[in-house]
Design an enzyme around this catalytic site. Sequence first.
Site, PDB file in Angstrom:
ATOM      1  N   GLU A  12      -7.260  -8.403  -2.994  1.00 47.14           N
ATOM      2  CA  GLU A  12      -6.790  -7.068  -3.416  1.00 47.14           C
ATOM      3  C   GLU A  12      -6.416  -7.084  -4.905  1.00 47.14           C
ATOM      4  O   GLU A  12      -6.812  -6.210  -5.675  1.00 47.14           O
ATOM      5  CB  GLU A  12      -5.566  -6.674  -2.574  1.00 47.14           C
ATOM      6  CG  GLU A  12      -4.850  -5.416  -3.028  1.00 47.14           C
ATOM      7  CD  GLU A  12      -5.508  -4.129  -2.560  1.00 47.14           C
ATOM      8  OE1 GLU A  12      -5.837  -4.029  -1.371  1.00 47.14           O
ATOM      9  OE2 GLU A  12      -5.688  -3.223  -3.392  1.00 47.14           O
ATOM     10  N   HIS A 195      -0.034  -0.168   0.900  1.00 48.15           N
ATOM     11  CA  HIS A 195      -0.093   0.124  -0.537  1.00 48.15           C
ATOM     12  C   HIS A 195       1.217   0.774  -0.950  1.00 48.15           C
ATOM     13  O   HIS A 195       1.947   1.330  -0.128  1.00 48.15           O
ATOM     14  CB  HIS A 195      -1.319   0.999  -0.852  1.00 48.15           C
ATOM     15  CG  HIS A 195      -2.534   0.158  -1.060  1.00 48.15           C
ATOM     16  ND1 HIS A 195      -2.990  -0.174  -2.309  1.00 48.15           N
ATOM     17  CD2 HIS A 195      -3.354  -0.471  -0.178  1.00 48.15           C
ATOM     18  CE1 HIS A 195      -4.050  -0.953  -2.186  1.00 48.15           C
ATOM     19  NE2 HIS A 195      -4.297  -1.151  -0.905  1.00 48.15           N
ATOM     20  N   HIS A 287      31.650  -5.953 -14.813  1.00 44.31           N
ATOM     21  CA  HIS A 287      30.795  -6.823 -13.993  1.00 44.31           C
ATOM     22  C   HIS A 287      30.887  -8.273 -14.477  1.00 44.31           C
ATOM     23  O   HIS A 287      31.013  -9.196 -13.680  1.00 44.31           O
ATOM     24  CB  HIS A 287      29.342  -6.349 -14.061  1.00 44.31           C
ATOM     25  CG  HIS A 287      29.090  -5.077 -13.311  1.00 44.31           C
ATOM     26  ND1 HIS A 287      27.983  -4.871 -12.536  1.00 44.31           N
ATOM     27  CD2 HIS A 287      29.819  -3.940 -13.216  1.00 44.31           C
ATOM     28  CE1 HIS A 287      28.027  -3.668 -11.994  1.00 44.31           C
ATOM     29  NE2 HIS A 287      29.140  -3.077 -12.413  1.00 44.31           N
TER      30      HIS A 287
HETATM   31  C1  HCA Z   1     -10.248  -2.267  -0.080  1.00 41.23           C
HETATM   32  C2  HCA Z   1      -9.423  -1.531   0.945  1.00 41.23           C
HETATM   33  C3  HCA Z   1      -8.299  -2.271   1.572  1.00 41.23           C
HETATM   34  C4  HCA Z   1      -8.771  -3.107   2.744  1.00 41.23           C
HETATM   35  C5  HCA Z   1      -7.703  -3.785   3.545  1.00 41.23           C
HETATM   36  C6  HCA Z   1      -8.198  -4.742   4.597  1.00 41.23           C
HETATM   37  C7  HCA Z   1      -7.327  -1.159   1.996  1.00 41.23           C
HETATM   38  O1  HCA Z   1      -9.747  -2.515  -1.165  1.00 41.23           O
HETATM   39  O2  HCA Z   1     -11.383  -2.569   0.178  1.00 41.23           O
HETATM   40  O3  HCA Z   1      -9.398  -4.998   4.717  1.00 41.23           O
HETATM   41  O4  HCA Z   1      -7.359  -5.262   5.379  1.00 41.23           O
HETATM   42  O5  HCA Z   1      -6.304  -0.979   1.374  1.00 41.23           O
HETATM   43  O6  HCA Z   1      -7.690  -0.458   2.951  1.00 41.23           O
HETATM   44  O7  HCA Z   1      -7.628  -3.095   0.639  1.00 41.23           O
HETATM   45 CU    CU Z   2      -5.765  -2.438  -0.075  1.00 46.70          CU
END
Ligand code: HCA
Ligand code: CU
Length: 465
Positions: A12, A195, A287
């Site tokens: 990611e 996210h 503090h």
């Molecule tokens: C992506 C999407 C993903 C996949 C998460 C996963 C998301 O970047 O391709 O495969 O578990 O946020 O849905 O990161």
């Molecule tokens: Cu993701």
Amino acid sequence: MKVNIVDATLREGKQSLQRTLSNKEILNLAEKIISLGVDQLEVGHASISKNEVRVLRAIKSNFPDTPLMTHSRAFVHDVTQAIEANVDWIGIFISTNDYARFRITNFSVEKAIECVSKSIELAKANNLKVRFTIEDSSRTDPDLLLRMYRNAIRLGADRICLADTLGILEPKDVEKTIRLLKANYANIPLEVHFHNDRGLAMANTLQAIESGAEWISTSVNGIGERSGITDTCLLLANLHYKKIRPLTGKINLKEVSDFVAHITQLPIDAHRPVVGKKAFLHVADLHVKAMKKNKASYNWINPEVLGQQTECIQKLPPIKPSDLVCKPQLTSDIILRHINNNRDNKYAMFDKTQMPDIAINCEIETIPFVFNPEKQFKFLSPQNKDAYIIFAGKAEHLEGLSCEIMLDGEVFLLESPFSVFVPYGVECGYRILSGAGICIRNNVMNEYNAHSIKKPEVIRINTAD
Ligand code: HCA
Ligand code: CU
């Protein structure tokens, strides 16, 4: 309750970077991330290139004890590449909601199920463990979500993953969805991928753990698309605090966070919880006084457990314009000792600004006339910061200086005026071929030359128990 972490910094996080990482950087990052004791490492997409396959194989052979996963679309081609990459796990994902229908021509749920089925069957036939994710689960009809998971589980998926791809869920929604999934599929481990678009990734993660999710998808410093995902180090600190997963003395969250920030060139905020520079810095008089009496007064945790230290400072007065304009000082002998090959025609200048983050030190070297090319390269001493070097000749328009620059083993022939940016860790040398002029080297960032800047006095409080 065992909470497992699959760190996806190199999937990611990596996919969201604006620069491609080198294989060496990926291996170095993998080593650091593994030092956090994460349970699995998720790295890249085997299908994107031969090099990606190579990197995955290298990670597996260097770190055989850490289960390795690669990401994959629900396509036979992607699965084939993952098999090639010698990974333990494959993370197969697909989106099936209305947004996918708009994006994908001739989309149908039946076709999606067929793609998923073929992919999982191929992966299982090749002894891969399978994680199956519905991308954008939070905007997918619950019945369809259950149908897709059911099919994957029937074909042997080893884990299912709920992805809040746009970071829209709130903790109460997380609880409801996990209750639904656990009511239907109690026996299959559940992963969550949150996210952080609404700043709720950590809150949702803690709720998911409470509701029974066994696996959490994270990345160091939370790096990922847009506002990123759940932060590995922050989660580890939270799990320690909650006595769910104690941190051992070997784990240094701050060091790993700093390393990732540096390599990815994504600095973190000073006030970021847990790993930020200011996370244990106390300023207000009241503090500071209280901290001196009792170290627990304003610390939520012993910072040393995280690789941090308690610090107290006394505020500086406001910055005046006169603090920002200065005639840089030529350095004294003491400062010159910090500079490589202390030659007569080399000077260092330090600015005296009060603003710690724009501290710059500048070395100036006059280059006397060179008629015959210098035989050897002069290498810049490695420093833990980036440098920006300008070469200017004595002739009109700063021309007249011919040089060879060696950067990371590659040689470039350059005519002045020109500049070279030398990222931290990259070897750089130069050789004058002809001409005369000046070489100005600016060292950016403040750590190394912090002693030259007027900064508040830091008092460290020992918080060891
Ligand atoms: C992506 C999407 C993903 C996949 C998460 C996963 C998301 O970047 O391709 O495969 O578990 O946020 O849905 O990161
Ligand atoms: Cu993701």
